[in-house]
Scaffold this active site. Structure first.
Site, PDB file in Angstrom:
ATOM      1  N   ASP A 128       0.810  -1.225   0.000  1.00 22.94           N
ATOM      2  CA  ASP A 128       0.000   0.000   0.000  1.00 22.94           C
ATOM      3  C   ASP A 128       0.845   1.277   0.000  1.00 22.94           C
ATOM      4  OD1 ASP A 128      -2.136  -1.730   0.175  1.00 22.94           O
ATOM      5  OD2 ASP A 128      -2.218  -1.641   2.359  1.00 22.94           O
ATOM      6  N   GLU A 223      -8.845   1.171  -4.565  1.00 19.20           N
ATOM      7  CA  GLU A 223      -9.873   0.394  -3.844  1.00 19.20           C
ATOM      8  C   GLU A 223     -10.504   1.207  -2.724  1.00 19.20           C
ATOM      9  OE1 GLU A 223      -8.443  -3.135  -1.841  1.00 19.20           O
ATOM     10  OE2 GLU A 223      -6.925  -2.033  -0.746  1.00 19.20           O
TER      11      GLU A 223
END
Ligand code: ADP
Length: 321
Positions: A128, A223
């Site tokens: 991430d 997302e």
């Protein structure tokens, strides 16, 4: 011989295995006895702690994931289990710990350190790329390359069929993966939580581009926005293009670690052991502007990660051409 252990916690990422290999080899060369904690904080609580050997790390440098397993541990959030974990380490005489993980894992190990004074050094590891204080986390380059290959493949079919493809990429609340992927794959649209967007303005631009001959769209969405289906519907209704959603999902976590990944892993592991050998007790190795340094865990945990302003500007330009 001082004893040093390594564990992986939270989401696994490519680069963990190359880091583990370097950890073992560099420990021996510094006259430290390396240990593996199998299964993250769960393994710490359950005493799954074993001496590591050279043989353990042969043939793993090209593998994604982690040979020593990772976990999420609810129990580690409770003091009574952290006390057991500390006792397990102390019984084995282990005084130093290297933690590969994300911001959650760092919060956990910080509390553990405050309670038990077992020195640790964190290595940022998450695809991430959302850890404050470092521009790079292990796993990011490989994930970006996985997304690149997938997007290039999707472009082949999108171009042949006059379609809009909405590709959802990982990153939790952080748009870094989506932004860099969009910039490097020539996407027409990039939606991330950090950049406000105006669908009406985009519609005007896209319709003009269609007039000028555009016959497919690639949209990359983070997302964290949870809007891939909605955007696909928007392409159908507002732009008049048949659309498809591709959620890349966990393929982004795996793969053969890239050259950059392996080199970063090598350096992160080296500096983590150096930091602990030099007497640092609660540090994280950070990478910024081409150089590594140590930051105190409090500094890393104090703030939320923010994407570099220059990169964000490029993303804004992509959206507001
Ligand atoms: P990541 O490290 O990838 O961000 P998580 O946020 O799931 O992953 O955190 C990994 C683990 O770190 C959790 O399962 C838990 O064991 C530990 N952890 C996270 N926050 C805390 C906390 N406040 N106290 C104790 N342990 C924590």
């Amino acid at each position: 011989m001082d004893k040093i252990a390594i564990l992986c916690s939270g989401g696994d990422s490519c680069g963990m295995n190359p880091a583990i290999k370097r950890f073992v080899e560099y420990s021996f060369s510094k006259n430290l006895q390396p240990y593996f904690v199998y299964g993250g904080y769960e393994g710490l609580i359950d005493n799954k702690i074993q001496e590591a050997t050279y043989a353990d790390v042969t043939g793993i440098i090209h593998r994604g994931g982690t040979k020593i397993y990772s976990s999420r541990s609810k129990r580690f959030k409770e003091k009574k289990y952290r006390d057991i974990a500390a006792k397990n380490l102390k019984n084995l005489g282990i005084t130093k710990l290297v933690v590969l993980g994300g911001d959650g894992s760092f919060r956990g190990i910080d509390i553990f350190f405050q309670e038990h004074k077992i020195s640790f050094c964190g290595i940022p590891a998450t695809i991430d790329n959302d850890i404050n204080g470092t521009q790079y986390c292990l796993g990011v380059d490989t994930a970006l390359n996985v997304i690149k290959v997938a997007t290039d493949n999707i472009r082949d079919t999108a171009a042949s069929f006059k379609r809009a493809f909405v590709i959802e990429v990982m990153g939790k609340g952080c748009g870094y993966l989506a932004l860099v992927s969009a910039l490097t794959s020539g996407a027409e649209m990039c939606l991330i939580p950090e950049i406000p967007y105006d669908l009406e303005a985009l519609k005007k631009r896209y319709l003009k581009e269609i007039d000028q001959g555009r016959n497919y769209f690639i949209a990359i969405v983070a997302e964290g926005l949870d809007n891939a289906k909605e955007i696909a519907l928007w392409f159908e209704k507002e732009i008049g293009f048949e659309s498809r959603v591709t959620t890349l999902g966990h393929i982004q976590r795996g793969g053969n670690p890239t050259v950059r990944e392996r080199l970063m892993a090598y350096q992160f592991a080296t500096y983590a052991i150096d930091a602990l050998s030099e007497g640092k007790t609660n540090a994280v190795i950070c990478y910024n502007n081409g150089a590594f340094d140590f930051k105190n865990i409090d500094e890393v945990n104090a703030k939320k990660y923010e994407i570099d302003e220059n990169l964000l500007e490029l993303g804004k330009c992509l959206l507001n051409k």
